[in-house]
Design a protein around this motif. Structure first.
Motif, PDB file in Angstrom:
ATOM      1  N   ALA A 210      67.495  35.597  22.624  1.00 37.80           N
ATOM      2  CA  ALA A 210      67.317  35.611  24.368  1.00 37.80           C
ATOM      3  C   ALA A 210      68.612  34.942  24.344  1.00 37.80           C
ATOM      4  O   ALA A 210      68.877  34.798  25.668  1.00 37.80           O
ATOM      5  CB  ALA A 210      67.190  33.559  23.085  1.00 37.80           C
TER       6      ALA A 210
ATOM      7  N   THR B  23      53.612  40.259  24.663  1.00 39.43           N
ATOM      8  CA  THR B  23      53.996  40.940  23.241  1.00 39.43           C
ATOM      9  C   THR B  23      53.282  40.327  22.375  1.00 39.43           C
ATOM     10  O   THR B  23      52.866  40.394  21.961  1.00 39.43           O
ATOM     11  CB  THR B  23      54.981  39.543  22.734  1.00 39.43           C
TER      12      THR B  23
ATOM     13  N   ARG C  12      63.306  35.906  31.818  1.00 44.15           N
ATOM     14  CA  ARG C  12      62.451  36.483  30.640  1.00 44.15           C
ATOM     15  C   ARG C  12      61.964  36.491  29.793  1.00 44.15           C
ATOM     16  O   ARG C  12      61.946  35.680  29.147  1.00 44.15           O
ATOM     17  CB  ARG C  12      63.579  37.996  29.607  1.00 44.15           C
TER      18      ARG C  12
ATOM     19  N   VAL D 164      61.077  37.049  25.560  1.00 46.47           N
ATOM     20  CA  VAL D 164      61.805  38.054  24.303  1.00 46.47           C
ATOM     21  C   VAL D 164      60.452  38.359  24.101  1.00 46.47           C
ATOM     22  O   VAL D 164      59.235  38.117  23.697  1.00 46.47           O
ATOM     23  CB  VAL D 164      63.021  37.424  23.409  1.00 46.47           C
ATOM     24  N   SER D 165      60.365  39.727  23.423  1.00 48.30           N
ATOM     25  CA  SER D 165      58.947  40.491  22.000  1.00 48.30           C
ATOM     26  C   SER D 165      59.113  41.229  21.960  1.00 48.30           C
ATOM     27  O   SER D 165      60.765  41.362  21.733  1.00 48.30           O
ATOM     28  CB  SER D 165      58.047  40.969  23.761  1.00 48.30           C
TER      29      SER D 165
ATOM     30  N   LEU E  22      70.337  37.791  26.335  1.00 48.04           N
ATOM     31  CA  LEU E  22      70.104  38.061  28.085  1.00 48.04           C
ATOM     32  C   LEU E  22      70.826  36.817  27.898  1.00 48.04           C
ATOM     33  O   LEU E  22      71.401  36.788  29.831  1.00 48.04           O
ATOM     34  CB  LEU E  22      68.526  37.757  28.017  1.00 48.04           C
TER      35      LEU E  22
ATOM     36  N   ASN F 166      62.269  43.016  26.104  1.00 55.81           N
ATOM     37  CA  ASN F 166      61.681  41.920  26.755  1.00 55.81           C
ATOM     38  C   ASN F 166      61.257  42.025  27.938  1.00 55.81           C
ATOM     39  O   ASN F 166      61.578  43.583  28.276  1.00 55.81           O
ATOM     40  CB  ASN F 166      63.367  41.234  27.003  1.00 55.81           C
TER      41      ASN F 166
ATOM     42  N   VAL G 162      64.804  31.839  29.194  1.00 55.34           N
ATOM     43  CA  VAL G 162      64.541  32.554  28.741  1.00 55.34           C
ATOM     44  C   VAL G 162      63.523  32.267  27.774  1.00 55.34           C
ATOM     45  O   VAL G 162      63.551  31.043  27.160  1.00 55.34           O
ATOM     46  CB  VAL G 162      66.499  33.414  27.338  1.00 55.34           C
TER      47      VAL G 162
END
Length: 402
Positions: free
Chosen positions: A337, A168, A348, A350-351, A340, A359, A155
């Motif tokens: 994170a 992102t 993935r 994260v965004s 998830l 994500n 992640v």
């Protein structure tokens, strides 16, 4: 395998790679706090991906130099500071130069360029890592994509002051970078105004010009030149002379991305040596722009040259404590994170997109280059941001690629 499981739900490895930025320690803090409170053990890997090839599997975990069990007490105070207390590097384990091979493996890896991914995989097993959270830019995270393709539960958290990680709108470090650029540009105005000079400021930005464009939009400069559009130094100088003439204090300000290019020219490098990701060190475009603008300025200033104050901000914008954005966003990214991981969702990134946390598939990191959309946001004739159509844009306006 080292005995790292004990009574924990699982073991999470976290590392930071690439250039340091404010906000990395808050992200490590967020990951560690949430993970421990959810019943996980957290191991910090020192020096980024380099730490994943320097583990000595003949030693116990507590004897390792580049792996450390993180605790709440350890990360709490450090979370308020800049840089990364886990340290960083630009190492890519599948492209390790011979002189960068750890002493432990000198006899095993003897090529000019060595793929040490097998050692990374063995060290993941040795440390008992069930999940891996790399924090970095597109270079660092591209190796995370590589590990994900090999079945490692990854992640990723985006970090780079250039804000050029795809997928992102925001990367850790960007807020402090633009805040500090604005602040320093305004401080330098006093000297530029006192001597009625051009002020040329070189800022970071290899392929993407966000770190020059947004401060200019916020009033830090009259003009900016960015990597996405090659500039004509003659026309740029003419505009800067006009700006200076129109300013009651008789000075004008230009922000120059380090990756900006002259018309019919290429990027300016300090030398030929490249890092593990193939990038040569940039720097010097501001010096050349300053010299040429001074010489050309006489043509547009009644025959008199205009002197230049030339400043490269460099590490001034990436050192010190994080600003508000780089204290809040890393906290959210770290918790995202863990969300998830708790759901068993991997591969993935994260965004933060259009003002909302989200994500995306980690493969987006290597799918394309994130750059300024110059048709929407850059006036190619006036060398400055476009100030129009802000409705429904994300908070930072020009940083979305969706």
């Amino acid at each position: 395998m080292a005995n790292t499981k004990s009574n924990y739900k699982g073991v999470i490895g976290v590392l930071t790679g690439g250039g340091d930025v404010p906000g990395l320690n808050p992200a490590i803090r967020a990951v560690t706090f949430r993970a421990i409170r959810e019943g996980y053990k957290v191991i910090g890997i020192r020096k980024g991906w380099e730490g994943m090839i320097t583990i000595d599997r003949s030693k116990k975990l507590e004897e390792q130099e580049d792996a450390v069990v993180l605790t709440e007490q350890m990360v709490n105070r450090l979370g308020r500071t800049g840089g990364t207390f886990l340290h960083s590097s630009r190492t890519r384990p599948d492209m390790v130069k011979l002189d960068r091979v750890p002493d432990l493996y000198k006899d095993k890896y003897t090529l000019d360029i060595n793929d040490m991914t097998s050692e990374v995989m063995l060290n993941i097993d040795y440390l008992g890592l069930d999940y891996l959270i790399p924090i970095g830019g597109d270079d660092t995270l591209s190796y995370g994509v590589h590990l994900h393709s090999k079945g490692v539960p990854v992640v990723a958290i985006p970090k780079t002051m250039d804000n050029d990680v795809p997928g992102t709108d925001y990367c850790i470090g960007f807020g402090t970078c633009i805040s500090r650029t604005i602040e320093l540009a305004h401080e330098l105005r006093t000297s530029a105004g006192s001597h009625e000079r051009f002020l040329v400021i070189e800022v970071f930005g290899r392929y993407a010009g966000f770190s020059a464009l947004l401060p200019t939009m916020a009033g830090a400069a009259d003009r900016c030149v960015i990597p996405e559009h090659k500039f004509d130094i003659e026309h740029l100088t003419e505009l800067m002379v006009q700006d200076r003439a129109n300013n009651p204090s008789k000075y004008s300000v230009l922000l120059v991305s380090e990756g900006a290019m002259f018309k019919n020219g290429d990027m300016i490098f300090k030398g030929e040596e490249a890092d593990a990701y193939g990038h040569k060190k940039l720097g010097g475009i501001g010096d050349i722009v300053s010299e040429q603008m001074r010489n050309i300025s006489a043509k547009y200033n009644n025959g008199r040259k205009i002197d230049v104050i030339n400043q490269r901000l460099g590490y001034m914008v990436r050192s010190g404590a994080p600003d508000a954005l780089d204290s809040i966003v890393p906290m959210a990214f770290g918790n995202l994170a863990l969300d998830l991981i708790l759901k068993g969702t991997f591969g993935r990134l994260v965004s933060l997109r259009n003002g909302r946390y989200d994500n995306v598939p980690i493969e987006v990191v290597t799918s394309y280059k994130k750059k300024v959309d110059i048709e929407k946001f850059y006036d190619k004739e006036r060398y400055r941001p476009r100030y129009e159509n802000f409705n429904d844009k994300p908070q930072l306006i020009m940083t979305s690629d969706y």
